[in-house]
Scaffold this motif. Structure first.
Motif, short mmCIF file in Angstrom:
data_model
loop_
_atom_site.label_atom_id
_atom_site.label_comp_id
_atom_site.label_asym_id
_atom_site.label_seq_id
_atom_site.Cartn_x
_atom_site.Cartn_y
_atom_site.Cartn_z
N ASP A 29 0.85 -1.19 0.00
CA ASP A 29 0.00 0.00 0.00
C ASP A 29 0.89 1.25 0.00
O ASP A 29 2.11 1.18 0.16
N ASP A 30 0.27 2.39 -0.21
CA ASP A 30 1.02 3.63 -0.38
C ASP A 30 1.86 3.98 0.85
O ASP A 30 2.98 4.49 0.74
N GLU A 31 1.33 3.68 2.04
CA GLU A 31 2.06 4.01 3.26
C GLU A 31 3.35 3.19 3.38
O GLU A 31 4.42 3.72 3.67
N ALA A 34 5.85 4.31 0.69
CA ALA A 34 6.47 5.60 0.99
C ALA A 34 7.57 5.45 2.04
O ALA A 34 8.57 6.18 2.02
N ARG A 45 5.43 -2.29 -9.71
CA ARG A 45 4.43 -1.96 -8.69
C ARG A 45 3.05 -1.82 -9.33
O ARG A 45 2.90 -1.14 -10.34
N PRO A 47 -1.40 -1.59 -8.13
CA PRO A 47 -2.32 -1.40 -7.00
C PRO A 47 -3.10 -2.66 -6.66
O PRO A 47 -3.74 -3.27 -7.52
#
Length: 277
Positions: A29-31, A34, A45, A47
């Motif tokens: 996931d984005d978190e 990051a 990558r 989604p």
């Protein structure tokens, strides 16, 4: 306990860089991404939330799905991929297990065009010999399997790079080129963080062959001879690149698995039988 449809970090590491390895998809996931904006070598990558929409693109392929810990996201996406006809597994322990094993990750910021689905585009001088075959091999096997390579007249590399949004390499005055005593292959290994020992060994051979320092590695003369032979065999640079991919696949596997193996014409004879000769 490992899932039935999972693959170990050790096995995936052995497959990394080989032509018959799996497609690797990162679905963090984005978190989580990051917090560590790097990818396993040669991975893409995608989604996780829209896996049901893109899973069919991988029908018939072998896929390994990677998330942060090898749990719900990779298990769910792998299940969708199998539903769509792929042979899909999740990576045991995910990115955390890969990094704990001390294995390399490629920083996304270093990959030209990392945010495009069509792959990176590179441009260099026509009529490649060593570095300009070794570098595309490295990129396709360890960074971006979908990468495209344009071979153009030396005087037009800069203009083609500008007009076609391509990344120039192995020419003077650009980022991806020789630095000090190293060649462009060395630069790419360093910038992409590819610290696999076999690649480091191969880099010495490429550097020796590409910079006329054959004394650095005994195998360099063989690489030079094979490279010059390929350049005479093919007038089409892309055909030469395809043939060169196999050459570097072989050198990489030798550097990884066979540096201690010897061969002689009677090596097939059992040692006991040779003692009576």
């Amino acid at each position: 306990m490992a899932s039935y449809n999972s693959i170990s970090v050790e096995k995936l590491a052995r497959l990394t860089g080989t032509p018959k390895g799996p497609v690797v998809i990162d679905v963090r996931d984005d978190e989580d991404f990051a917090a560590l904006p790097s990818l396993l070598p040669a991975s893409t990558r995608r989604p996780y939330a829209s896996a049901s929409q893109w899973a069919a693109e991988y029908r018939g392929l072998w896929v390994v799905v990677v998330c942060q810990k090898g749990k719900k996201l990779s298990e769910g996406v792998a299940a969708w991929l199998r539903h769509a006809g792929a042979q899909a597994e999740s990576l045991e322990g995910g990115v955390e297990a890969w990094t704990a094993a001390g294995l390399p990750l490629v920083p996304v910021a270093a990959i030209p065009g990392a945010n495009t689905r069509s792959g990176s585009v590179w441009v260099t001088r026509s009529r490649p010999k060593i570095d300009r075959i070794a570098c595309p091999w490295l990129v396709r096997r360890f960074v971006d399997p979908a990468a495209s390579f344009l071979f153009v007249a030396p005087s037009e590399v800069e203009a083609v790079a500008d007009r076609f949004e391509a990344t120039p390499f192995d020419v003077e005055g650009v980022f991806w080129s020789h630095r000090g005593e190293g060649c462009t292959f060395d630069t790419m290994i360093a910038e992409f963080g590819l610290s696999f020992p076999a690649l480091q060994h191969l880099a010495l051979i490429v550097r020796a062959a590409d910079t006329d320092r054959l004394d650095l590695a005994p195998e360099a003369s063989g690489l030079l001879a094979a490279s010059l032979g390929l350049s005479r065999m093919f007038s089409d640079d892309l055909e030469q690149l395809e043939a060169g991919m196999l050459l570097y696949d072989a050198f990489y596997r030798w550097a990884r698995d066979a540096t201690q193996e010897k061969h002689e014409w009677i090596s097939h004879v059992p040692k006991k039988g040779r003692d009576h000769e």
